[in-house]
Design a protein around this motif. Structure first.
Motif, PDB file in Angstrom:
ATOM      1  N   ALA A  66       0.825  -1.205   0.000  1.00  0.00           N
ATOM      2  CA  ALA A  66       0.000   0.000   0.000  1.00  0.00           C
ATOM      3  C   ALA A  66       0.863   1.261   0.000  1.00  0.00           C
ATOM      4  O   ALA A  66       0.582   2.227  -0.714  1.00  0.00           O
ATOM      5  CB  ALA A  66      -0.943  -0.011   1.202  1.00  0.00           C
ATOM      6  N   LEU A  67       1.921   1.255   0.806  1.00  0.00           N
ATOM      7  CA  LEU A  67       2.835   2.398   0.839  1.00  0.00           C
ATOM      8  C   LEU A  67       3.800   2.397  -0.337  1.00  0.00           C
ATOM      9  O   LEU A  67       4.370   3.427  -0.690  1.00  0.00           O
ATOM     10  CB  LEU A  67       3.648   2.376   2.140  1.00  0.00           C
ATOM     11  CG  LEU A  67       2.937   2.750   3.426  1.00  0.00           C
ATOM     12  CD1 LEU A  67       3.855   2.504   4.622  1.00  0.00           C
ATOM     13  CD2 LEU A  67       2.504   4.214   3.401  1.00  0.00           C
ATOM     14  N   ASP A  68       4.024   1.208  -0.911  1.00  0.00           N
ATOM     15  CA  ASP A  68       5.021   1.007  -1.965  1.00  0.00           C
ATOM     16  C   ASP A  68       6.410   1.374  -1.458  1.00  0.00           C
ATOM     17  O   ASP A  68       7.181   2.072  -2.121  1.00  0.00           O
ATOM     18  CB  ASP A  68       4.687   1.799  -3.222  1.00  0.00           C
ATOM     19  CG  ASP A  68       5.528   1.345  -4.426  1.00  0.00           C
ATOM     20  OD1 ASP A  68       5.985   0.188  -4.414  1.00  0.00           O
ATOM     21  OD2 ASP A  68       5.733   2.158  -5.350  1.00  0.00           O
ATOM     22  N   LEU A  85      12.075  -7.619  -6.442  1.00  0.00           N
ATOM     23  CA  LEU A  85      11.426  -7.655  -5.135  1.00  0.00           C
ATOM     24  C   LEU A  85      11.017  -9.078  -4.788  1.00  0.00           C
ATOM     25  O   LEU A  85      11.205  -9.530  -3.650  1.00  0.00           O
ATOM     26  CB  LEU A  85      10.203  -6.733  -5.129  1.00  0.00           C
ATOM     27  CG  LEU A  85       9.334  -6.786  -3.860  1.00  0.00           C
ATOM     28  CD1 LEU A  85      10.129  -6.387  -2.624  1.00  0.00           C
ATOM     29  CD2 LEU A  85       8.101  -5.892  -4.030  1.00  0.00           C
ATOM     30  N   GLU A  86      10.483  -9.793  -5.745  1.00  0.00           N
ATOM     31  CA  GLU A  86      10.030 -11.158  -5.479  1.00  0.00           C
ATOM     32  C   GLU A  86      11.192 -12.063  -5.095  1.00  0.00           C
ATOM     33  O   GLU A  86      11.075 -12.899  -4.197  1.00  0.00           O
ATOM     34  CB  GLU A  86       9.302 -11.704  -6.703  1.00  0.00           C
ATOM     35  CG  GLU A  86       7.969 -11.019  -6.995  1.00  0.00           C
ATOM     36  CD  GLU A  86       8.125  -9.613  -7.570  1.00  0.00           C
ATOM     37  OE1 GLU A  86       9.216  -9.288  -8.102  1.00  0.00           O
ATOM     38  OE2 GLU A  86       7.155  -8.831  -7.493  1.00  0.00           O
ATOM     39  N   ALA A  95      17.829  -4.145 -10.502  1.00  0.00           N
ATOM     40  CA  ALA A  95      16.492  -4.672 -10.775  1.00  0.00           C
ATOM     41  C   ALA A  95      15.388  -3.913 -10.064  1.00  0.00           C
ATOM     42  O   ALA A  95      14.265  -3.844 -10.566  1.00  0.00           O
ATOM     43  CB  ALA A  95      16.434  -6.154 -10.396  1.00  0.00           C
ATOM     44  N   MET A  96      15.678  -3.336  -8.896  1.00  0.00           N
ATOM     45  CA  MET A  96      14.652  -2.623  -8.140  1.00  0.00           C
ATOM     46  C   MET A  96      14.840  -1.110  -8.176  1.00  0.00           C
ATOM     47  O   MET A  96      14.415  -0.398  -7.270  1.00  0.00           O
ATOM     48  CB  MET A  96      14.628  -3.120  -6.688  1.00  0.00           C
ATOM     49  CG  MET A  96      14.009  -4.491  -6.522  1.00  0.00           C
ATOM     50  SD  MET A  96      13.830  -4.978  -4.776  1.00  0.00           S
ATOM     51  CE  MET A  96      12.697  -3.713  -4.148  1.00  0.00           C
ATOM     52  N   ALA A  97      15.432  -0.609  -9.232  1.00  0.00           N
ATOM     53  CA  ALA A  97      15.699   0.826  -9.311  1.00  0.00           C
ATOM     54  C   ALA A  97      14.427   1.665  -9.286  1.00  0.00           C
ATOM     55  O   ALA A  97      14.462   2.848  -8.917  1.00  0.00           O
ATOM     56  CB  ALA A  97      16.509   1.140 -10.567  1.00  0.00           C
ATOM     57  N   ASP A  98      13.295   1.060  -9.661  1.00  0.00           N
ATOM     58  CA  ASP A  98      12.040   1.806  -9.691  1.00  0.00           C
ATOM     59  C   ASP A  98      11.225   1.633  -8.414  1.00  0.00           C
ATOM     60  O   ASP A  98      10.091   2.143  -8.336  1.00  0.00           O
ATOM     61  CB  ASP A  98      11.202   1.394 -10.901  1.00  0.00           C
ATOM     62  CG  ASP A  98      10.826  -0.081 -10.863  1.00  0.00           C
ATOM     63  OD1 ASP A  98      11.513  -0.858 -10.167  1.00  0.00           O
ATOM     64  OD2 ASP A  98       9.840  -0.453 -11.531  1.00  0.00           O
ATOM     65  N   ASN A 130      16.053   6.046  -5.785  1.00  0.00           N
ATOM     66  CA  ASN A 130      14.880   5.600  -5.023  1.00  0.00           C
ATOM     67  C   ASN A 130      15.231   4.862  -3.738  1.00  0.00           C
ATOM     68  O   ASN A 130      14.348   4.313  -3.080  1.00  0.00           O
ATOM     69  CB  ASN A 130      13.946   4.717  -5.866  1.00  0.00           C
ATOM     70  CG  ASN A 130      13.011   5.539  -6.731  1.00  0.00           C
ATOM     71  OD1 ASN A 130      12.698   6.677  -6.388  1.00  0.00           O
ATOM     72  ND2 ASN A 130      12.570   4.976  -7.837  1.00  0.00           N
ATOM     73  N   ALA A 131      16.514   4.819  -3.358  1.00  0.00           N
ATOM     74  CA  ALA A 131      16.936   4.197  -2.108  1.00  0.00           C
ATOM     75  C   ALA A 131      17.372   5.285  -1.135  1.00  0.00           C
ATOM     76  O   ALA A 131      18.256   6.090  -1.435  1.00  0.00           O
ATOM     77  CB  ALA A 131      18.073   3.217  -2.358  1.00  0.00           C
TER      78      ALA A 131
END
Length: 277
Positions: free
Chosen positions: A113-115, A129-130, A217-220, A239-240
């Motif tokens: 929900a917060l992402d 993420l997975e 892979a999780m840059a977004d 984004n980190a």
């Protein structure tokens, strides 16, 4: 309702209480995400651990490397070192309860929900993420099993440093612990480097901070982490957000409000002096 992510405590409870007052934390509506390293090196490790535990479901904390070190000390695979402040926990009357609570904390927390995703050190740049969630859940299950002594006897070490070179289950779990609680820099092939701790401006040019690896892979995805007190200002890096601002060393304890990325901080007295000082 607000959600505040708070940087490494490392046994510094007084600054935490000051920061919660600063943000006007409302336990009825607000929530706290702790980036791990609740304990060690600071003067109030036992008190900080009890305080966070007693927040109940108002708080989520992931495990940091100092928390894992404490668990290793409790289960007999590690010994407390000279600058550690873990003895009060190891000899506390409620030590069993605190340790049982601590070893059931996650390595990674994701709120759809917060992402936002919460970790202590980072997420390997090759992982989606997975994939990160799968690695975390497998390792957490082993840590929470009925024989924690076996898990903690095998989980420490630098040999598990590459995502594709873990032939056994414990190798894979050790790599997950190293990623989530110890990682700062990666080599070009994704191998972790455990020696380099300097700032990116001064580090070995052949190394890249995990959050700056090309094609991550999780840059977004938004990630909040701690662990790296010398990284610099609490600003988004691809984004980190690194929010360990060195409270232990007399700098600041920082909170990031996840809903709007507002920052709050309190100044901290120096509980420890860096060895280089």
């Amino acid at each position: 309702m607000a959600t505040y992510a708070i940087g490494d405590l490392q046994g510094c409870l007084d600054p935490l209480e000051a920061l919660l007052e600063r943000v006007r934390f409302d336990p009825a509506d607000d929530r706290i995400w702790f980036v791990g390293d609740l304990v060690n090196r600071g003067p109030q490790s036992l008190e900080a651990l009890r305080f966070v535990r007693d927040l109940g479901d108002r708080a989520i904390t992931v495990l940091g490397n100092h928390d894992i070190h404490l668990l290793g000390c409790w289960f007999g695979s590690r010994v407390a070192r000279g600058r550690d402040t873990l003895e009060p926990i190891l000899h506390a009357e409620d030590g069993d309860e605190l340790i049982d609570w601590l070893r059931r904390r996650p390595l990674l927390q994701h709120d759809a929900a917060l992402d936002w995703t919460l970790v202590h050190a980072g997420i390997h740049p090759h992982w989606t993420l997975e994939q990160a969630q799968t690695a975390a859940r497998e390792t957490e299950a082993a840590m929470r099993a009925d024989n924690p002594e076996a898990f903690f006897s095998d989980i420490f070490g630098n040999e598990s440093d590459h995502p594709l070179e873990n032939p056994t289950t414990i190798d894979r779990q050790r790599f997950a612990v190293n990623v989530f609680t110890r990682m700062r820099y990666c080599h070009a092939d994704g191998r972790l480097d455990f020696a380099e701790k300097r700032t990116p401006a001064n580090a070995d040019p052949n190394l890249t901070p995990w959050f700056a690896v090309p094609g991550r892979a999780m840059a977004d995805r938004r990630i909040v982490f701690g662990h790296w007190s010398t990284l610099g200002p609490a600003v988004p890096r691809g984004n980190a957000w690194g929010i360990d601002q060195g409270c232990l060393w007399g700098h600041q304890l920082t909170a990031l409000r996840l809903e709007d990325e507002a920052l709050f901080a309190v100044d901290c007295p120096a509980a420890r002096i860096p060895r280089s000082a």
